[in-house]
Enzyme design. Structure first.
Site, PDB file in Angstrom:
ATOM      1  N   PRO A 178       0.712  -1.024   0.513  1.00 32.92           N
ATOM      2  CG  PRO A 178       0.313  -0.764   2.210  1.00 32.92           C
ATOM      3  CD  PRO A 178       1.248  -1.758   1.131  1.00 32.92           C
ATOM      4  CE1 TYR A 224      -1.241   9.700 -12.485  1.00 34.34           C
ATOM      5  CE2 TYR A 224      -1.796  11.375 -10.585  1.00 34.34           C
ATOM      6  CZ  TYR A 224      -0.837  10.211 -12.189  1.00 34.34           C
ATOM      7  OH  TYR A 224       0.414   9.947 -11.049  1.00 34.34           O
ATOM      8  CB  CYS A 238       5.028  30.023 -17.708  1.00 35.20           C
ATOM      9  SG  CYS A 238       5.744  31.528 -16.637  1.00 35.20           S
TER      10      CYS A 238
HETATM   11  C1  LIG Z   1       3.037   2.257  -7.104  1.00 35.19           C
HETATM   12  C2  LIG Z   1       2.690   0.958  -6.489  1.00 35.19           C
HETATM   13  C3  LIG Z   1       2.107   0.816  -5.505  1.00 35.19           C
HETATM   14  C4  LIG Z   1       1.426   1.105  -4.661  1.00 35.19           C
HETATM   15  O1  LIG Z   1       0.350   2.266  -5.108  1.00 35.19           O
HETATM   16  P1  LIG Z   1      -0.782   2.669  -4.467  1.00 35.19           P
HETATM   17  O2  LIG Z   1      -1.785   2.776  -4.923  1.00 35.19           O
HETATM   18  O3  LIG Z   1      -0.680   4.234  -4.160  1.00 35.19           O
HETATM   19  O4  LIG Z   1      -1.269   1.417  -3.233  1.00 35.19           O
HETATM   20  C5  LIG Z   1       2.563  -0.508  -5.471  1.00 35.19           C
HETATM   21  N1  LIG Z   1       3.141  -1.490  -6.128  1.00 35.19           N
HETATM   22  C6  LIG Z   1       3.551  -1.392  -7.261  1.00 35.19           C
HETATM   23  C7  LIG Z   1       3.926  -2.432  -8.172  1.00 35.19           C
HETATM   24  C8  LIG Z   1       3.476   0.109  -7.588  1.00 35.19           C
HETATM   25  O5  LIG Z   1       4.126   0.779  -8.989  1.00 35.19           O
END
Ligand SMILES: *Cc1c(COP(=O)(O)O)cnc(C)c1O
Length: 420
Positions: free
Chosen positions: A274, A316, A342
């Site tokens: 996470p 995004y 800018c």
């Molecule tokens: C970015 C990433 C995460 C974390 O994703 P979240 O959406 O921030 O929980 C976990 N594993 C991998 C391989 C990622 O690239």
């Protein structure tokens, strides 16, 4: 719930008025609540209580050493995507055998660095990478622990730029090729198959895509068993979403229950990666209003922070709530809240109703703990801003504001410019 709340119209971080921090460190700055960081990590981890697990915080969401250090102290592992993140993780005190390494583009020197440090496993994202890791491990006369990152072709129903588990995405290996990959790995002398891995995207607000992914993985795991490959680690990746405005993502408990129920086999050690769900709502960005301007069709609130500090709106079209640090109780206005950069994409919010703020007022850009400072840049030669952590009534600057001298560090002018 987080610890950025009003008391008598003043926003506090835990027990410190944010106005006071702004006076001490200047603006803009990122501000993190220790209590929120800790609570989020613990809530996530304990949602899986009773299951053999390792919560590997995803470093790229926020790589500040103080934040990494906190999660290391709480017993967490780390999910990295570069040698730089491995360096930070080691500096922060993570045990190497709690570090997993993902990413489609691992360089040879990065692979070597991870091998030398004895990480828990490489999450392999292509068959070529598997070959290279085998060669590098042979070179050091060692064995590389690996999992294959499976791309399960599941739609996480999130922003297309943060969806990673669709066939058309660059990440992982499709399920058919993954079986080939495992067979190939089984024959390689310097590879030890440890696990299976996936990560289908970010800011996911429903448990169904996770369940669908697990059911694909279960199928593959059964196939592997038939050919004598036994998976010990099942890495579910990250991706659980948070509330930025009115999203209703599953709570960690609901997410954990959905995964545990679909696990079938409890002999695995579960790995979770996470990022956003831990740090996203534990941080805010504090900025000052520089000017207000009434155009013919729009009002503008111009702040001293922009896409150089917080790129998510530009990248995004992401939503961040914006609140006054001191409530004015005036009538509200509708305005574009913009930065000094800018570029037309340099906005924090568009057509947003906010308190009628004035020059010098402070604004809090909420939910800015994840993918915020981490994505900041020096564009337009703006020094990176400070980061501050609060614990109860204590303040600590966890990153100094850059100076203009820092901006030129490492640059040099060749002598041949004198030759005309
Ligand atoms: C970015 C990433 C995460 C974390 O994703 P979240 O959406 O921030 O929980 C976990 N594993 C991998 C391989 C990622 O690239």
């Amino acid at each position: 719930m987080h610890h950025f709340q009003y008391q008598n119209d003043q926003m506090y971080c835990e027990n410190v008025p944010i106005r006071r921090i702004a006076k001490a460190v200047g603006t803009p700055f990122y501000l993190y609540s220790h209590a929120t960081l800790k609570r989020h990590f613990k809530a996530f981890d304990s949602a899986f209580a009773g299951v053999s697990r390792l919560v590997c915080y995803s470093a790229k969401a926020n790589t500040n050493l103080a934040i990494l250090n906190l999660f290391a102290k709480l017993g967490g592992g780390l999910d990295i995507v570069s040698a730089g993140e491995l360096y930070r993780g080691l500096q922060a005190g993570f045990e190497p055998n709690k570090i997993v390494y993902s990413g489609v583009g691992k360089r040879v020197d990065e692979i070597d660095y991870a091998l030398k440090n004895g990480i828990l496993m490489f999450n392999i994202e292509s068959l070529e990478e598997l070959e290279v890791i085998n060669q590098r491990a042979a070179n050091f006369n060692t064995i590389a622990p690996v999992a294959i990152r499976v791309n399960p072709d599941v739609d996480p129903k999130t922003h297309p730029y943060i969806s990673t588990g669709l066939k058309k995405n660059k990440f992982g290996i499709d399920i058919v090729s993954a079986l080939q990959g495992y067979k190939a790995a089984q024959k390689l002398d310097h590879i030890e198959i440890k696990g299976i891995d996936c990560h289908i995207g970010s800011q996911i607000t429903d448990v169904q895509p996770f369940k669908d992914t697990l059911s694909s993985l279960n199928t593959l795991i059964n196939e592997l068993r038939k050919i004598g490959i036994y998976i010990r680690y099942l890495d579910m990746g990250g991706g659980l979403g948070i509330t930025y405005s009115d999203e209703t993502p599953p709570a960690p408990d609901e997410y954990a229950q959905a995964i545990i129920k679909s696990l079938k086999d409890s002999s695995f050690k579960l790995i979770l990666e996470p990022g956003r769900v831990i740090v996203g709502n534990a941080g805010i960005l504090v900025a000052k209003v520089l000017y207000t301007k009434r155009g013919e069709t729009k009002n503008f609130v111009i702040t001293d922070t922009g896409m150089n500090d917080l790129m998510r709106p530009a990248l995004y079209d992401a939503f961040h709530a914006i609140k006054p640090v001191s409530k004015t109780r005036d009538a509200t206005i509708v305005a574009d809240i913009v930065g000094p950069i800018c570029e037309t994409s340099d906005f924090l919010a568009r057509d947003r109703e906010i308190d009628n703020v004035h020059r010098g007022d402070l604004l809090a850009v909420m939910s800015a703990g994840a993918y915020s400072f981490a994505m900041s840049s020096n564009y337009c030669s703006r020094p990176r801003c400070a980061e501050v952590m609060v614990k109860d009534n204590r303040i600590h600057v966890i990153r100094n504001r850059q100076t203009v001298e820092d901006l030129c560090a490492g640059e040099s002018v060749p002598d041949f410019l004198d030759e005309h």
